[in-house]
Each structure stands twice: as structure tokens, then as C-alpha cells.
Scaffold this motif. Structure first.
Motif, PDB file in Angstrom:
ATOM      1  N   ARG A   1       0.820  -1.217   0.000  1.00  9.66           N
ATOM      2  CA  ARG A   1       0.000   0.000   0.000  1.00  9.66           C
ATOM      3  C   ARG A   1       0.857   1.271   0.000  1.00  9.66           C
ATOM      4  N   GLY A   2       2.164   1.103  -0.034  1.00  9.33           N
ATOM      5  CA  GLY A   2       3.049   2.257  -0.008  1.00  9.33           C
ATOM      6  C   GLY A   2       3.260   2.826   1.376  1.00  9.33           C
ATOM      7  N   GLU A   3       3.034   2.007   2.413  1.00  6.55           N
ATOM      8  CA  GLU A   3       3.211   2.462   3.792  1.00  6.55           C
ATOM      9  C   GLU A   3       4.591   2.052   4.309  1.00  6.55           C
ATOM     10  N   ALA A   4       4.844   2.302   5.584  1.00  2.02           N
ATOM     11  CA  ALA A   4       6.134   1.986   6.193  1.00  2.02           C
ATOM     12  C   ALA A   4       6.008   0.763   7.100  1.00  2.02           C
ATOM     13  N   VAL A   5       7.114   0.051   7.223  1.00  2.20           N
ATOM     14  CA  VAL A   5       7.207  -1.121   8.093  1.00  2.20           C
ATOM     15  C   VAL A   5       8.515  -1.005   8.871  1.00  2.20           C
ATOM     16  N   GLY A   6       8.471  -1.360  10.148  1.00  2.00           N
ATOM     17  CA  GLY A   6       9.680  -1.319  10.968  1.00  2.00           C
ATOM     18  C   GLY A   6       9.892  -2.616  11.715  1.00  2.00           C
ATOM     19  N   LEU A   7      11.133  -3.072  11.787  1.00  2.00           N
ATOM     20  CA  LEU A   7      11.433  -4.274  12.558  1.00  2.00           C
ATOM     21  C   LEU A   7      12.877  -4.241  13.048  1.00  2.00           C
ATOM     22  N   LEU A   8      13.165  -5.141  14.009  1.00  2.00           N
ATOM     23  CA  LEU A   8      14.496  -5.281  14.593  1.00  2.00           C
ATOM     24  C   LEU A   8      15.153  -6.511  13.973  1.00  2.00           C
ATOM     25  N   PRO A   9      16.027  -6.341  12.986  1.00  2.00           N
ATOM     26  CA  PRO A   9      16.602  -7.510  12.306  1.00  2.00           C
ATOM     27  C   PRO A   9      17.589  -8.305  13.148  1.00  2.00           C
ATOM     28  N   ASP A  10      18.013  -7.756  14.299  1.00  2.00           N
ATOM     29  CA  ASP A  10      18.907  -8.514  15.178  1.00  2.00           C
ATOM     30  C   ASP A  10      18.137  -9.241  16.272  1.00  2.00           C
ATOM     31  N   GLN A  11      16.834  -9.375  16.086  1.00  2.00           N
ATOM     32  CA  GLN A  11      16.019 -10.166  17.010  1.00  2.00           C
ATOM     33  C   GLN A  11      16.061 -11.620  16.557  1.00  2.00           C
ATOM     34  N   VAL A  12      16.295 -12.545  17.483  1.00  2.00           N
ATOM     35  CA  VAL A  12      16.402 -13.957  17.126  1.00  2.00           C
ATOM     36  C   VAL A  12      15.034 -14.481  16.697  1.00  2.00           C
ATOM     37  N   PRO A  13      14.929 -15.042  15.482  1.00  2.00           N
ATOM     38  CA  PRO A  13      13.632 -15.510  14.986  1.00  2.00           C
ATOM     39  C   PRO A  13      13.327 -16.925  15.457  1.00  2.00           C
ATOM     40  N   PRO A  14      12.099 -17.364  15.285  1.00  2.00           N
ATOM     41  CA  PRO A  14      11.765 -18.762  15.601  1.00  2.00           C
ATOM     42  C   PRO A  14      12.473 -19.716  14.643  1.00  2.00           C
ATOM     43  N   GLU A  15      12.491 -20.986  15.022  1.00  2.00           N
ATOM     44  CA  GLU A  15      13.123 -22.015  14.198  1.00  2.00           C
ATOM     45  C   GLU A  15      12.518 -22.026  12.792  1.00  2.00           C
ATOM     46  N   GLY A  16      13.365 -22.167  11.794  1.00  2.00           N
ATOM     47  CA  GLY A  16      12.908 -22.257  10.414  1.00  2.00           C
ATOM     48  C   GLY A  16      12.718 -20.921   9.733  1.00  2.00           C
ATOM     49  N   LEU A  17      12.835 -19.819  10.487  1.00  2.00           N
ATOM     50  CA  LEU A  17      12.623 -18.488   9.917  1.00  2.00           C
ATOM     51  C   LEU A  17      13.922 -17.682   9.883  1.00  2.00           C
ATOM     52  N   GLY A  18      15.046 -18.399   9.957  1.00  2.00           N
ATOM     53  CA  GLY A  18      16.321 -17.699   9.953  1.00  2.00           C
ATOM     54  C   GLY A  18      17.424 -18.539   9.354  1.00  2.00           C
ATOM     55  N   VAL A  19      18.596 -17.936   9.252  1.00  2.00           N
ATOM     56  CA  VAL A  19      19.803 -18.613   8.800  1.00  2.00           C
ATOM     57  C   VAL A  19      20.938 -18.198   9.726  1.00  2.00           C
ATOM     58  N   TRP A  20      22.011 -18.973   9.724  1.00  2.00           N
ATOM     59  CA  TRP A  20      23.167 -18.622  10.534  1.00  2.00           C
ATOM     60  C   TRP A  20      24.047 -17.660   9.743  1.00  2.00           C
ATOM     61  N   ALA A  21      24.330 -16.506  10.325  1.00  2.00           N
ATOM     62  CA  ALA A  21      25.128 -15.482   9.660  1.00  2.00           C
ATOM     63  C   ALA A  21      26.009 -14.807  10.697  1.00  2.00           C
ATOM     64  N   PRO A  22      27.189 -14.335  10.290  1.00  2.00           N
ATOM     65  CA  PRO A  22      28.098 -13.724  11.271  1.00  2.00           C
ATOM     66  C   PRO A  22      27.575 -12.397  11.807  1.00  2.00           C
TER      67      PRO A  22
END
Length: 281
Positions: free
Chosen positions: A168-189
Motif C-alpha cells: 500500500r506504499g506504507e512503512a514497516v519497521g522491525l528489529l533484524p537482530d532479534q532472534v527468529p523462531p526455528e525455520g525463519l532464519g539462517v546462521w550469519a556472522p
């Protein structure tokens, strides 16, 4: 509810008094919790943080908690801007805007400041993790309901809510250094150590037309308020976001590291950033 009454009472306090209380509370927790203290030591050592900034982060962690009642239920706090023109330029194009913010400074003030200044034109939806306690979750939902701002839970329905907001052309905000649940992340340095990192941030950033802005709220001394800093992705990182999820996660972690380097004393070094989702342990 006792917690709600306490929050409403503290919301009347001046910001300097809450920060003083929080500074004391941060040190009490650091001294009383060996587990927290060991994690803080390990994380600050990994990031190469030493001296005054390292010790200042102990009190700053408590300040982050103590200021919440004022931000959620009290009168407005003083907020300045650095880089607000980047938001104006992004919104002028009528496309979705993704804000990525680490656990740095006052990350609660960033979407609220945005909602007050830009929310009538383009509301912001922020991702949050619901509490397992029903009463506390109700308090969180109440705190995050305000004009120009909505909240999306860390569920599939919440992810769809974020996607729709961007379309819709709106804004979204999130904390990318928050640990996600299993299956929703990857291991990265992250500061040289593998950390389970969400892939959602990259997925949202790679939606057609979405513009990525990096933002964080600096906490000013002596209760003088905050400054929201905003930078486009290209000002912080040399390369565009990769298509590969693992590479993109590593890039986003690198961007968060560069933001943290601007005010390392205000990062939550005691946050369990390197924990694994329970099913992966």
C-alpha cells in the motif's frame, strides 16, 4: 492490573528521573545476575568494546526499560531528527519503506516519532513478539495502538500484515537482530560469531519497489530527549542486498554492526543474540 497501574504512575515522571532510575536498575541486574553478566562480558569482548563505553552500556540497558512507561503512556518526549529528508524522499515516490533498527538506543521511540511526523500520510506497522502472559500482552498491544502506527505479531498473519502495508506504499519497521523462531532464519556472522538471523528482513526488502532505510533512536543525556537518525542502505553498505538469504542476512548484520559502532554504549549487549531456537538446541 498492578503492572498497568505502575506503568501509568511512572509515565508521569520526568524523563531524567526515569533514566536515573533505569541506570540504577541496570547496575542492580548486572550485579545480581551471573548469567546476564557473563553474557554481557562475552558480547562486549567479542565486539571489541572497552573502556567507558563498555561500562556505560550497563546503565543504558536499564534506562531502555525505565523509559518505556513514559514513551507508551506519558506526554510526548522531545525528539530531534537527523536524516528526515530521506523519509520525505522515499514517501514522495509512493512506494513502501522498510525501516531496519537494531537493539540500539531507544528503539521504541523511532516508530512513534515516525507516526507523529509522517503517520497521517503513510502509517507505519511494526513487528513485535507477543508475550506469553495474557495480561502483559494486553499491555503491549495497548501501548502500541496510536494514530499512524499499528503492530503486527511475529506470526504468519503478522508477516502478511507487513507485506500488505508495503504494497500500500506504507512503512514497516522491525528489529533484524532479534532472534527468529526455528525455520525463519539462517546462521550469519554478527561481530564475527554465527548468530541465528531472521530472513524476513531481506524478504521484505526485496519486495518490488521497497526502499530500505536504517534508523535508530539516540538517547540524549540528562533526560533531554532523543534524536532519530535515518540513513539509506547505500550510505551504510557498499553493495545492494544479495538475493541469497544467507548472504543477505550477513549483509544486514553488517549494516547493524555499523550502526552500533556509532553509539556502542547504547546497544543491549546483554541481549541473548547468539541463542538458538529451542528446537535447534
Amino acid at each position: 492490573m498492578l503492572m498497568t497501574r505502575l506503568f501509568l504512575l511512572l509515565a508521569r515522571w520526568p524523563l531524567w528521573a526515569l533514566h536515573a532510575l533505569g541506570w540504577l536498575g541496570g547496575w542492580v541486574v548486572w550485579l545480581a545476575s551471573p548469567t546476564y553478566r557473563r553474557r554481557w562480558w562475552a558480547h562486549t569482548r567479542l565486539a571489541g568494546l572497552r573502556g567507558r563505553a563498555r561500562w556505560a552500556s550497563v546503565g543504558a540497558a536499564g534506562q531502555q526499560v525505565a523509559e518505556l512507561p513514559r514513551l507508551w503512556f506519558g506526554p510526548p518526549v522531545p525528539v530531534g531528527w537527523e536524516g528526515a529528508a530521506h523519509i520525505d524522499a522515499a514517501l514522495a515516490q509512493g512506494r513502501g519503506v522498510l525501516f531496519l533498527t537494531p537493539h540500539l538506543g531507544c528503539f521504541e521511540v523511532t516508530p512513534r516519532a515516525y507516526a507523529e511526523r509522517f503517520g497521517t500520510h503513510a502509517p507505519i506497522t511494526v513487528l513485535y513478539r507477543p508475550s506469553r502472559q495474557a495480561a502483559l500482552d494486553a499491555l503491549l498491544q495497548r501501548a502500541r495502538r496510536r494514530p499512524g502506527m499499528a503492530a503486527a505479531p511475529t506470526t504468519l498473519a503478522g508477516v502478511r500484515q507487513l507485506m500488505h502495508a508495503l504494497r500500500r506504499g506504507e512503512a514497516v519497521g522491525l528489529l533484524p537482530d532479534q532472534v527468529p523462531p526455528e525455520g525463519l532464519g539462517v546462521w550469519a556472522p554478527f561481530f564475527g560469531r554465527p548468530a541465528y538471523t531472521m530472513t524476513l528482513a531481506a524478504r521484505l526488502a526485496q519486495q518490488p519497489g521497497v526502499q530500505v532505510l536504517l534508523a535508530w533512536g539516540e538517547r540524549l543525556p540528562w533526560g533531554r530527549g532523543y534524536v532519530v537518525h535515518v540513513q539509506p542502505w547505500a550510505q551504510v553498505m557498499d553493495a545492494p542486498l544479495a538475493a541469497d538469504p544467507a548472504q543477505a542476512a550477513a549483509q544486514i548484520n553488517g549494516a547493524m554492526e555499523r550502526l552500533i559502532a556509532r553509539a556502542p554504549s547504547q546497544y543491549l549487549w546483554g541481549y541473548a543474540r547468539y541463542k538458538s531456537p529451542r528446537a535447534l538446541r
